[in-house]
Scaffold this active site. Sequence first.
Site, PDB file in Angstrom:
ATOM      1  N   ASN A   1       0.802  -1.221   0.000  1.00  0.00           N
ATOM      2  CA  ASN A   1       0.000   0.000   0.000  1.00  0.00           C
ATOM      3  C   ASN A   1       0.836   1.273   0.000  1.00  0.00           C
ATOM      4  O   ASN A   1       0.374   2.329   0.439  1.00  0.00           O
ATOM      5  CB  ASN A   1      -0.958   0.003   1.201  1.00  0.00           C
ATOM      6  CG  ASN A   1      -1.834  -1.225   1.230  1.00  0.00           C
ATOM      7  OD1 ASN A   1      -1.752  -2.021   2.149  1.00  0.00           O
ATOM      8  ND2 ASN A   1      -2.662  -1.407   0.211  1.00  0.00           N
TER       9      ASN A   1
ATOM     10  N   VAL B   1       2.070   6.968   0.896  1.00  0.00           N
ATOM     11  CA  VAL B   1       1.245   5.976   1.582  1.00  0.00           C
ATOM     12  C   VAL B   1      -0.187   6.049   1.052  1.00  0.00           C
ATOM     13  O   VAL B   1      -0.774   7.121   0.952  1.00  0.00           O
ATOM     14  CB  VAL B   1       1.250   6.224   3.104  1.00  0.00           C
ATOM     15  CG1 VAL B   1       0.335   5.249   3.824  1.00  0.00           C
ATOM     16  CG2 VAL B   1       2.670   6.131   3.656  1.00  0.00           C
ATOM     17  N   CYS B   2      -0.745   4.892   0.734  1.00  0.00           N
ATOM     18  CA  CYS B   2      -2.130   4.766   0.284  1.00  0.00           C
ATOM     19  C   CYS B   2      -2.945   4.241   1.459  1.00  0.00           C
ATOM     20  O   CYS B   2      -2.878   3.059   1.788  1.00  0.00           O
ATOM     21  CB  CYS B   2      -2.204   3.822  -0.917  1.00  0.00           C
ATOM     22  SG  CYS B   2      -3.865   3.578  -1.539  1.00  0.00           S
ATOM     23  N   LEU B   3      -3.691   5.134   2.099  1.00  0.00           N
ATOM     24  CA  LEU B   3      -4.469   4.792   3.290  1.00  0.00           C
ATOM     25  C   LEU B   3      -5.758   5.597   3.235  1.00  0.00           C
ATOM     26  O   LEU B   3      -5.729   6.801   2.966  1.00  0.00           O
ATOM     27  CB  LEU B   3      -3.655   5.146   4.543  1.00  0.00           C
ATOM     28  CG  LEU B   3      -4.244   4.833   5.907  1.00  0.00           C
ATOM     29  CD1 LEU B   3      -4.451   3.334   6.094  1.00  0.00           C
ATOM     30  CD2 LEU B   3      -3.337   5.368   7.005  1.00  0.00           C
TER      31      LEU B   3
ATOM     32  N   SER C   1      -6.593  -2.246  -1.997  1.00  0.00           N
ATOM     33  CA  SER C   1      -6.061  -0.948  -2.403  1.00  0.00           C
ATOM     34  C   SER C   1      -4.561  -1.034  -2.690  1.00  0.00           C
ATOM     35  O   SER C   1      -3.764  -0.341  -2.063  1.00  0.00           O
ATOM     36  CB  SER C   1      -6.346   0.075  -1.300  1.00  0.00           C
ATOM     37  OG  SER C   1      -6.034   1.364  -1.731  1.00  0.00           O
TER      38      SER C   1
END
Length: 159
Positions: free
Chosen positions: A85, A92-94, A127
């Site tokens: 992620n 950062v993909c959150l 994701s």
Amino acid sequence: MASVALARLGEERRNWRRDHPPGFFARPEKTASGETNLFRWRCSIPGARGTRWEGAFVPLTMEFPREYPAKPMKCKFPAGFYHPNVYPSGTVCLSILNEDEGWRPSVTVKQVALGIQELLDNPNEKSPAQSDAYVTYTTDRAKYERRVREEVAKYPPPE
């Protein structure tokens, strides 16, 4: 809007100093002239105890937009950080960092830091942001574990 952002970031800084999770580090950067830049923070996210990331202290940069807290900060690990992620750029993909998903102006620096720590050991398969880490995580868990151990070794505790 910058004055709203500055007021909120000052509050975040005071709150962090009073109450931050053990092992975490977050502090605004200094400019070349020695002034505090509340819009860019240097952080360190420790791997949680009992997880494959234990022992790592991963550097992270939080960059706040002038529209903060109406818009979320961007959080970046070093470029090339290995995680399903995390984009190759280190971003950062959150969901709580996504304006169209989980971001709310009430989300705090502390909540983001803890969310990122949680994400380290619990990738979100729905994701993916980095194909190599994602494919390895979903198809060869032993290989993924070995690669994480290599990543942990790159980020030892601060001295």
